[in-house]
Design a protein around this motif. Structure first.
Motif, PDB file in Angstrom:
ATOM      1  N   VAL A 175       0.852  -1.197   0.000  1.00 39.87           N
ATOM      2  CA  VAL A 175       0.000   0.000   0.000  1.00 39.87           C
ATOM      3  C   VAL A 175       0.882   1.240   0.000  1.00 39.87           C
ATOM      4  CG1 VAL A 175      -1.918  -1.084   1.258  1.00 39.87           C
ATOM      5  CG2 VAL A 175      -0.133   0.090   2.527  1.00 39.87           C
ATOM      6  N   ASP A 176       0.266   2.356  -0.291  1.00 35.15           N
ATOM      7  CA  ASP A 176       0.897   3.654  -0.068  1.00 35.15           C
ATOM      8  C   ASP A 176      -0.208   4.652   0.238  1.00 35.15           C
ATOM      9  OD1 ASP A 176      -0.145   4.577  -2.558  1.00 35.15           O
ATOM     10  OD2 ASP A 176       1.718   4.110  -3.602  1.00 35.15           O
ATOM     11  N   ALA A 177       0.142   5.890   0.445  1.00 33.03           N
ATOM     12  CA  ALA A 177      -0.839   6.901   0.847  1.00 33.03           C
ATOM     13  C   ALA A 177      -1.905   7.149  -0.222  1.00 33.03           C
ATOM     14  CB  ALA A 177      -0.135   8.214   1.190  1.00 33.03           C
ATOM     15  N   ARG A 178      -1.655   6.724  -1.468  1.00 34.35           N
ATOM     16  CA  ARG A 178      -2.622   6.939  -2.549  1.00 34.35           C
ATOM     17  C   ARG A 178      -3.601   5.777  -2.718  1.00 34.35           C
ATOM     18  NH1 ARG A 178      -1.336   7.830  -7.706  1.00 34.35           N
ATOM     19  NH2 ARG A 178      -0.238   5.859  -7.713  1.00 34.35           N
ATOM     20  N   THR A 179      -3.465   4.720  -1.939  1.00 34.51           N
ATOM     21  CA  THR A 179      -4.305   3.532  -2.090  1.00 34.51           C
ATOM     22  C   THR A 179      -5.783   3.883  -1.925  1.00 34.51           C
ATOM     23  OG1 THR A 179      -2.540   2.071  -1.296  1.00 34.51           O
ATOM     24  CG2 THR A 179      -4.801   1.229  -1.159  1.00 34.51           C
ATOM     25  N   ARG A 180      -6.569   3.493  -2.931  1.00 35.23           N
ATOM     26  CA  ARG A 180      -8.024   3.735  -2.889  1.00 35.23           C
ATOM     27  C   ARG A 180      -8.809   2.462  -2.601  1.00 35.23           C
ATOM     28  NH1 ARG A 180      -9.602   8.253  -7.385  1.00 35.23           N
ATOM     29  NH2 ARG A 180      -8.497   9.937  -6.333  1.00 35.23           N
ATOM     30  N   VAL A 181      -8.292   1.322  -3.049  1.00 36.79           N
ATOM     31  CA  VAL A 181      -8.934   0.032  -2.783  1.00 36.79           C
ATOM     32  C   VAL A 181      -7.907  -0.878  -2.131  1.00 36.79           C
ATOM     33  CG1 VAL A 181     -10.002  -2.028  -3.789  1.00 36.79           C
ATOM     34  CG2 VAL A 181     -10.546   0.230  -4.712  1.00 36.79           C
ATOM     35  N   LEU A 182      -8.291  -1.443  -0.995  1.00 38.27           N
ATOM     36  CA  LEU A 182      -7.454  -2.419  -0.303  1.00 38.27           C
ATOM     37  C   LEU A 182      -8.081  -3.777  -0.538  1.00 38.27           C
ATOM     38  CD1 LEU A 182      -5.101  -3.093   1.584  1.00 38.27           C
ATOM     39  CD2 LEU A 182      -6.645  -2.640   3.516  1.00 38.27           C
ATOM     40  N   LEU A 183      -7.361  -4.658  -1.219  1.00 39.76           N
ATOM     41  CA  LEU A 183      -7.847  -5.993  -1.551  1.00 39.76           C
ATOM     42  C   LEU A 183      -7.228  -6.980  -0.568  1.00 39.76           C
ATOM     43  CD1 LEU A 183      -9.432  -7.831  -3.401  1.00 39.76           C
ATOM     44  CD2 LEU A 183      -7.579  -7.699  -5.037  1.00 39.76           C
ATOM     45  N   LEU A 184      -8.086  -7.683   0.165  1.00 38.74           N
ATOM     46  CA  LEU A 184      -7.633  -8.558   1.243  1.00 38.74           C
ATOM     47  C   LEU A 184      -7.932 -10.021   0.961  1.00 38.74           C
ATOM     48  CD1 LEU A 184      -9.015  -6.429   4.205  1.00 38.74           C
ATOM     49  CD2 LEU A 184      -6.629  -6.579   3.472  1.00 38.74           C
ATOM     50  N   GLY A 185      -6.898 -10.850   1.079  1.00 38.88           N
ATOM     51  CA  GLY A 185      -7.069 -12.297   1.064  1.00 38.88           C
ATOM     52  C   GLY A 185      -7.084 -12.785   2.502  1.00 38.88           C
ATOM     53  N   THR A 186      -6.942 -14.093   2.685  1.00 44.68           N
ATOM     54  CA  THR A 186      -6.916 -14.636   4.045  1.00 44.68           C
ATOM     55  C   THR A 186      -5.480 -14.768   4.538  1.00 44.68           C
ATOM     56  OG1 THR A 186      -7.097 -16.846   3.087  1.00 44.68           O
ATOM     57  CG2 THR A 186      -9.101 -15.876   3.983  1.00 44.68           C
ATOM     58  N   LEU A 187      -4.730 -15.663   3.923  1.00 44.66           N
ATOM     59  CA  LEU A 187      -3.357 -15.988   4.315  1.00 44.66           C
ATOM     60  C   LEU A 187      -2.702 -16.631   3.103  1.00 44.66           C
ATOM     61  CD1 LEU A 187      -1.432 -16.247   6.893  1.00 44.66           C
ATOM     62  CD2 LEU A 187      -2.312 -18.571   7.080  1.00 44.66           C
ATOM     63  N   THR A 212      -4.377 -15.425  14.124  1.00 50.25           N
ATOM     64  CA  THR A 212      -4.187 -14.100  14.713  1.00 50.25           C
ATOM     65  C   THR A 212      -4.584 -13.110  13.632  1.00 50.25           C
ATOM     66  OG1 THR A 212      -2.353 -14.868  16.076  1.00 50.25           O
ATOM     67  CG2 THR A 212      -2.518 -12.493  15.702  1.00 50.25           C
ATOM     68  N   HIS A 213      -5.620 -12.323  13.916  1.00 49.05           N
ATOM     69  CA  HIS A 213      -6.143 -11.391  12.914  1.00 49.05           C
ATOM     70  C   HIS A 213      -5.492 -10.016  13.032  1.00 49.05           C
ATOM     71  CE1 HIS A 213      -9.255 -14.508  12.889  1.00 49.05           C
ATOM     72  NE2 HIS A 213      -9.395 -14.144  11.623  1.00 49.05           N
ATOM     73  N   ARG A 214      -5.572  -9.280  11.964  1.00 50.47           N
ATOM     74  CA  ARG A 214      -5.067  -7.915  11.905  1.00 50.47           C
ATOM     75  C   ARG A 214      -6.038  -6.956  12.592  1.00 50.47           C
ATOM     76  NH1 ARG A 214      -0.264  -8.693   9.294  1.00 50.47           N
ATOM     77  NH2 ARG A 214      -0.484  -9.886   7.400  1.00 50.47           N
ATOM     78  N   ASP A 215      -5.566  -5.757  12.881  1.00 47.18           N
ATOM     79  CA  ASP A 215      -6.461  -4.679  13.287  1.00 47.18           C
ATOM     80  C   ASP A 215      -6.740  -3.885  12.008  1.00 47.18           C
ATOM     81  OD1 ASP A 215      -7.816  -2.500  14.266  1.00 47.18           O
ATOM     82  OD2 ASP A 215      -6.447  -2.160  15.942  1.00 47.18           O
ATOM     83  N   LEU A 216      -7.670  -4.393  11.224  1.00 45.96           N
ATOM     84  CA  LEU A 216      -7.936  -3.803   9.910  1.00 45.96           C
ATOM     85  C   LEU A 216      -8.464  -2.380   9.992  1.00 45.96           C
ATOM     86  CD1 LEU A 216      -9.501  -6.762   7.905  1.00 45.96           C
ATOM     87  CD2 LEU A 216      -7.152  -5.910   7.847  1.00 45.96           C
ATOM     88  N   ALA A 217      -9.312  -2.102  10.972  1.00 46.49           N
ATOM     89  CA  ALA A 217      -9.869  -0.745  11.083  1.00 46.49           C
ATOM     90  C   ALA A 217      -8.761   0.267  11.343  1.00 46.49           C
ATOM     91  CB  ALA A 217     -10.927  -0.690  12.180  1.00 46.49           C
ATOM     92  N   ALA A 218      -7.851  -0.059  12.239  1.00 47.96           N
ATOM     93  CA  ALA A 218      -6.745   0.858  12.527  1.00 47.96           C
ATOM     94  C   ALA A 218      -5.856   1.023  11.299  1.00 47.96           C
ATOM     95  CB  ALA A 218      -5.932   0.359  13.721  1.00 47.96           C
ATOM     96  N   PHE A 219      -5.562  -0.081  10.624  1.00 45.92           N
ATOM     97  CA  PHE A 219      -4.703  -0.013   9.443  1.00 45.92           C
ATOM     98  C   PHE A 219      -5.369   0.797   8.334  1.00 45.92           C
ATOM     99  CE2 PHE A 219      -3.207  -1.585   5.335  1.00 45.92           C
ATOM    100  CZ  PHE A 219      -1.864  -1.281   5.459  1.00 45.92           C
ATOM    101  N   ALA A 220      -6.635   0.494   8.050  1.00 44.52           N
ATOM    102  CA  ALA A 220      -7.342   1.202   6.982  1.00 44.52           C
ATOM    103  C   ALA A 220      -7.421   2.700   7.279  1.00 44.52           C
ATOM    104  CB  ALA A 220      -8.732   0.612   6.793  1.00 44.52           C
ATOM    105  N   SER A 221      -7.497   3.058   8.542  1.00 40.90           N
ATOM    106  CA  SER A 221      -7.564   4.475   8.929  1.00 40.90           C
ATOM    107  C   SER A 221      -6.288   5.237   8.590  1.00 40.90           C
ATOM    108  CB  SER A 221      -7.848   4.595  10.423  1.00 40.90           C
ATOM    109  OG  SER A 221      -9.131   4.095  10.709  1.00 40.90           O
ATOM    110  N   THR A 222      -5.190   4.533   8.349  1.00 39.43           N
ATOM    111  CA  THR A 222      -3.924   5.190   7.998  1.00 39.43           C
ATOM    112  C   THR A 222      -3.832   5.501   6.505  1.00 39.43           C
ATOM    113  OG1 THR A 222      -2.658   3.150   7.568  1.00 39.43           O
ATOM    114  CG2 THR A 222      -2.750   3.936   9.869  1.00 39.43           C
ATOM    115  N   LEU A 223      -4.818   5.043   5.730  1.00 41.78           N
ATOM    116  CA  LEU A 223      -4.800   5.237   4.277  1.00 41.78           C
ATOM    117  C   LEU A 223      -5.779   6.360   3.925  1.00 41.78           C
ATOM    118  CD1 LEU A 223      -4.838   1.447   3.301  1.00 41.78           C
ATOM    119  CD2 LEU A 223      -2.848   2.987   3.408  1.00 41.78           C
ATOM    120  N   PRO A 224      -5.290   7.593   3.723  1.00 39.76           N
ATOM    121  CA  PRO A 224      -6.168   8.762   3.585  1.00 39.76           C
ATOM    122  C   PRO A 224      -7.092   8.743   2.377  1.00 39.76           C
ATOM    123  CG  PRO A 224      -3.890   9.348   3.068  1.00 39.76           C
ATOM    124  CD  PRO A 224      -3.869   7.950   3.617  1.00 39.76           C
TER     125      PRO A 224
END
Length: 172
Positions: free
Chosen positions: A17-29, A101-113
Motif C-alpha cells: 500500500v501507499d498513501a494513494r491507495t483507494r482500494v485495499l484488496l484482502l485475502g486470508t493468508l 491471529t487477525h489484523r487490526d484492519l480498522a486501525a490499518f485502513a484508517s492510515t490510508l487517507p
C-alpha cells in the motif's frame, strides 16, 4: 480450535500500500506456493493476477516480474494484504486455518487517507474481515468477491471477472 500438532505456523506478508491507495484488496493468508516464493498469489492455478489484470486493463500482468506487478497495482491505487497475520495450517486451504491471529484492519485502513473501498478475496476473507471492521461499515465500501483460488472452481472465470470488475469504480 487447535490445529493438528504438526500444522506449521504460517505468517502473512507485509502490506502493499501507499498513501494513494483507494482500494485495499484482502485475502486470508498466503498459500504454500506463495509462502515458498515470497510472493502474493504465486500459485499459477490461482486466477488473481488474471482477474486483477483484466480489471485494471493490464491483461499481461501475470507475465510480468513480481515487482513490476506490485508497481502496477500501486500505480492503479490498489493495495494488497491479508486479514490474517498468522495461523496454523496444513496445506493451503482456508478451511484448514486454525489458531488465527487477525489484523487490526480498522486501525490499518484508517492510515490510508484516500481509501474508498475494502474488497475481500473469498468467503473466509469476507467473514473474518467484516468481523474485524464491525462498526466501521460506513467509512468504506465493503465488497465481497468470489475467491480467485483454483480450489473455487464452482464459478466460471468469466463470472468471477464480472463480480471483480465492481472494484474499478473505486479506483478512479
Amino acid at each position: 480450535m487447535a490445529g493438528p500438532p504438526d500444522a506449521p505456523l504460517k505468517t502473512s506478508f507485509a502490506p502493499i500500500v501507499d498513501a494513494r491507495t483507494r482500494v485495499l484488496l484482502l485475502g486470508t493468508l498466503p498459500g504454500e506456493k506463495s509462502l515458498a516464493a515470497g510472493e502474493y498469489y504465486a500459485n499459477p492455478g490461482n486466477a488473481f493476477w488474471w482477474l486483477i489484470g483484466e480489471v485494471l486493463g493490464e491483461s499481461d500482468l501475470r507475465s510480468r516480474p513480481y515487482d513490476l506487478r506490485l508497481n502496477t497495482l500501486q500505480s492503479h491505487r490498489l493495495g494488497l494484504w491479508d486479514v490474517i497475520e498468522s495461523a496454523r495450517r496444513q496445506g493451503s486451504l482456508d478451511t484448514a486455518i486454525r489458531e488465527a491471529t487477525h489484523r487490526d484492519l480498522a486501525a490499518f485502513a484508517s492510515t490510508l487517507p484516500d481509501l474508498r473501498a475494502i474488497a475481500f478475496n473469498g468467503g473466509k476473507a469476507a467473514r473474518d474481515g467484516r468481523r474485524q471492521l464491525a462498526g466501521q461499515e460506513g467509512r468504506w465500501a465493503l465488497i465481497d468477491l468470489p475467491s480467485s483460488s483454483g480450489a473455487h472452481a464452482a464459478m466460471a472465470r468469466a463470472d468471477k471477472l464480472a463480480r471483480w470488475r465492481q472494484i474499478a469504480a473505486y479506483l478512479q
